[in-house]
Design an enzyme around this catalytic site. Sequence first.
Site, PDB file in Angstrom:
ATOM      1  N   GLY A  55       0.825  -1.206   0.000  1.00  0.00           N
ATOM      2  CA  GLY A  55       0.000   0.000   0.000  1.00  0.00           C
ATOM      3  C   GLY A  55       0.850   1.242   0.000  1.00  0.00           C
ATOM      4  CE1 TYR A  83       1.263   0.839   5.854  1.00  0.00           C
ATOM      5  CE2 TYR A  83      -0.545  -0.709   5.516  1.00  0.00           C
ATOM      6  CZ  TYR A  83      -0.012   0.381   6.181  1.00  0.00           C
ATOM      7  OH  TYR A  83      -0.740   1.008   7.170  1.00  0.00           O
ATOM      8  CG  HIS A 169       5.774  -5.495  -4.695  1.00  0.00           C
ATOM      9  ND1 HIS A 169       4.486  -5.414  -4.213  1.00  0.00           N
ATOM     10  CD2 HIS A 169       6.403  -4.358  -4.295  1.00  0.00           C
ATOM     11  CE1 HIS A 169       4.339  -4.280  -3.547  1.00  0.00           C
ATOM     12  NE2 HIS A 169       5.481  -3.623  -3.585  1.00  0.00           N
ATOM     13  CB  SER A 223     -10.667   2.603 -29.544  1.00  0.00           C
ATOM     14  OG  SER A 223     -10.095   1.460 -28.919  1.00  0.00           O
ATOM     15  N   GLY A 224     -11.192   0.024 -31.707  1.00  0.00           N
ATOM     16  CA  GLY A 224     -10.452  -0.902 -32.559  1.00  0.00           C
ATOM     17  C   GLY A 224      -9.357  -1.615 -31.819  1.00  0.00           C
TER      18      GLY A 224
END
Length: 512
Positions: A55, A83, A169, A223-224
């Site tokens: 966090g 965190y 992480h 949008s494709g």
Amino acid sequence: MADNGIVILDYGSQYTQLIARRIRSKKVYSQILPFSAQRQEVFSSHPRGLILSGGPSSVFRDTAPALPSWFDSVDIPVLGICYGMQLLARDLGAPVESSSVGEYGHTSVKIDNKNDLFSGLGDALRVWMSHGDKVLEAPRGSLTIASSQECKVASFVEPASKKYGVQFHPEVHHTEYGDQILDNFIFNICECSPSWVAGNIIHETVDNIRERVGKGRVICAVSGGVDSSVTAGFVDRAIGKQQVCVFVDNGLLREGENDSVVALLKQQLSAAPVVVDARKRFLARLEGIVNPEEKRKRIGNLFVEIFEEVSKERGPFEFLAQGTLYPDRIESTSTFGPSATIKTHHNVGGLPEKLNFKLIEPLALLFKDEVRVIGAELGLPNEQLSRHPFPGPGLAVRVVGEITEEKLSVLRKADKIFIDALKHWGLYDQVWQAGAVLLPVRSVGVMGDARTYENAVVLRAVTSTDGMTADWAKLDNAFLQEISNRIINSVTGINRVVYDISSKPPSTIEWE
């Protein structure tokens, strides 16, 4: 809801949903709940393990989110990440320090104990760090099992309660053997079974859309790109002709992209899309605007205005479908926990407070690579699925500062040279996203023995798997030299080309 899975308590990390996705990819059920969730809700699925996410907060802030009141009674394995580790360590009595020297990006950690969490790994790992505070000592009764140069306790375990903490992480792509670390926690420590099948995502999503829309009608923003195309495919499969797809030419697209996108959409949709030429309107709305957040909000508001106009002409439509992904949402606003706003995406935080449509966002908790897999199952062509992500606000966030048609023209030409060359050299599929950025900076140069004072353009190419983290692409020097020469020699208004070698974090993929 499947039993034997992992519950994740969200403390606002940009990577929380990525943890869940990593677990789901292992055929183990995962569920994200806010850190304030009640015990009954957390344990209703009979989880075999609990993860405390990272966090943006510091444990020293008065308003910092804390461990839940029922945490002391937890009798299943716990893994605290970043965190989450600091909260866990402090709860177990360890000292935590607010350090002036943080660790961000790649860091080498030494493995001190190869049992349990680091089973089967080597003596050292390159991991992805993103922290300021740090744990000074392992809690009493615990063991330090990894360390780094700036962090004496990069990981610890309390064997008696099977509580683990990692300062880095493991869920991000750029942590070496991060997947194996998660495997060790999920399968060896929590003893989960790979019994959850994600193949029913399409059926579940289609059924949910059909049930929610009923006899109503949906206007779908296309949008494709991969995201909006898969969204349109979901809605089309659910309600067919009750959907009308709208493509808005906002004047902020790449060179020739409007024609190619419309042609592609006509091939895959049962009904031709409604095409709205709004190039002049967007440029007028953005005139004089330099703040990137204001750009995004103005673009988001104008898109909605146009959809409302189409709704009056061809509607009414009760719902608006759009291809919002989880990275868009988590960067723009808090999803489950107290995450920080990194930048407002035009189709998330850029939407007006009062919206006359109910939103349908079938991809809102998915990542780009998951969406591509689903798109293939829906039958989308590879040409569409392999397209690089392109920001919804288009080149508006790649022209740093005020937007003019002249600047857009210069940027389009430089960008086309870059993208075409990536394809010609066989590099396009090796990078996650690439593009050119025009800076509001001029520099002195010399051409034909004459002094020039022209613009600088930045080339940006990154590698990633999900867009939550990214590293700069190590493109060949000969390639970069060729592109630089071609841009400077053929694009009037540019006399300097630079290459961005920043990772995410601490940078973002886009400049604005």
